[in-house]
Design an enzyme around this catalytic site. Structure first.
Site, PDB file in Angstrom:
ATOM      1  N   GLY A   1       0.566  -1.308   0.050  1.00 54.83           N
ATOM      2  CA  GLY A   1       0.106  -0.143   0.077  1.00 54.83           C
ATOM      3  C   GLY A   1       1.330   1.116  -0.017  1.00 54.83           C
ATOM      4  O   GLY A   1       2.190   0.732   0.158  1.00 54.83           O
ATOM      5  N   CYS A   2       0.321   2.560  -0.605  1.00 53.68           N
ATOM      6  CA  CYS A   2       0.818   3.589  -0.224  1.00 53.68           C
ATOM      7  C   CYS A   2       1.371   3.901   1.031  1.00 53.68           C
ATOM      8  O   CYS A   2       2.569   4.845   0.918  1.00 53.68           O
ATOM      9  CB  CYS A   2      -0.020   4.884  -1.004  1.00 53.68           C
ATOM     10  SG  CYS A   2      -1.279   5.225  -0.398  1.00 53.68           S
TER      11      CYS A   2
END
Length: 346
Positions: free
Chosen positions: A149-150
């Site tokens: 995920g970012c």
């Protein structure tokens, strides 16, 4: 070597379109096909006019893309990747899943946080968490990468040297993070409507964001012990970029100069991680449209606390850029191939 044939499933979303932009400039990759349920039968450039004449491929069905590709990027919401990944692996294809389905090794935790049942647990055993700087060797050997995920990418890169060297306590980490609105995806919502977000700034999903278990699980991998975090995400009124500030109680009496040296040595050979000098702090404008992560640090001697600031572009190092970085590692290419982007200077 012959050109790698890459397919992108879910190519009409923000991450998918960013992948197309990167892959068009990759000297070892051809785009074999793209899929989108929403825009099936339409050209990619009709959805993204800036690609007119650069990539005019037509959106097909996912099965058609899989059949033509050597490696498939899946850019879909959680709960939608498992069947496609099984189909790809059964056909001997490589997969990089940009969604959340394979990021967590603890499947009970995944099902609890994502409210989605796991259908093929054996596939999850094959998946390698795709934080390249952590798992480069494992990524070289796998056919299935779970792209991080970012938020976790920015936070884990900031914490990795400190956790791996036992410098901080990991049972009481406080993380304050801000993201541009593209992190919420392309689908429209009241929270990301221009009139709502412009001139506004707010926290959301405090203590309940689905990236929490991902961050905690990987911190445990890095440090060998259970970790817990207080995570407060915010939406910035900007298109792209993440700035994460991490507050960690020191486990040792290490000074800022000592930790600075540890960080600089740790990332010396990491082409996409830059450690800022003492007294210098990252800015999201310095990494936008690039695959870079910039990290700044100091020690608050009064509270005996290490403070870290990390910035990335959520669409690049936080998603599509890191996915291509992982493709390069999987195929034994130069890690920076296709990723020599520099943030605009103004």
């Amino acid at each position: 070597m012959s050109m790698i044939q890459a397919g992108v499933i879910g190519a009409s979303g923000y991450v998918g379109s960013e992948l197309i932009k990167i892959l068009l400039g990759h000297s070892h990759v051809d785009i074999a096909g793209v899929s989108s349920d929403t825009y099936a039968g339409q050209s990619f450039s009709s959805v993204y006019p800036t690609f007119k004449g650069q990539f005019d491929g037509v959106f097909e069905q996912a099965e058609q893309v899989i059949a033509k590709a050597d490696i498939i990027f899946i850019c879909l919401p959680h709960g939608m990747s498992e069947d496609l990944v099984k189909q790809c692996l059964d056909l001997g294809k490589k997969v990089i899943d940009a969604g959340a389905d394979f990021r967590l090794q603890d499947l009970t935790v995944y099902e609890d946080w994502y409210k989605t049942a796991v259908r093929y647990p054996e596939l999850h055993e094959q998946a390698v968490y795709g934080l390249t700087e952590l798992n480069r060797e494992k990524i070289q050997e796998t056919d299935l990468v779970a792209n991080p995920g970012c938020y976790p990418t920015s936070i884990l890169l900031a914490l990795y040297p400190a956790v791996a060297n036992g410098l901080i306590k990991t049972d009481s980490l406080i993380i304050d993070a801000k993201s541009g609105v593209t992190g919420a995806g392309k689908s429209l919502s009241e929270a990301t409507h221009f009139a709502t977000k412009n001139e506004g700034f707010a926290a959301y999903k405090i203590g309940s964001h689905r990236h929490i278990p991902e961050i905690e699980e990987q911190l445990a991998v890095m440090g060998g012990q259970k970790s817990s975090i207080a995570f407060v995400p915010h939406l910035l009124p900007v298109n792209r970029g993440i700035l994460a500030t991490v507050y960690a109680d020191l486990q040792t009496d290490a000074q800022a100069t000592d930790i600075q040296t540890i960080y600089e040595d740790w990332y010396e050979d990491a082409p996409f991680v830059q450690v800022k000098g003492p007294g210098q702090w990252p800015d999201i404008s310095h990494v936008q449209h690039s695959n870079q992560c910039h990290i700044g640090l100091t020690v608050d001697e009064r509270t005996s606390r290490l403070i870290l600031v990390s910035v990335i572009d959520n669409m690049q190092k936080g998603a599509a850029g890191q996915a291509v970085q992982n493709l390069n590692v999987m195929y034994g290419l130069t890690e920076t191939e296709g990723l020599a982007m520099v943030a605009p200077s103004f």
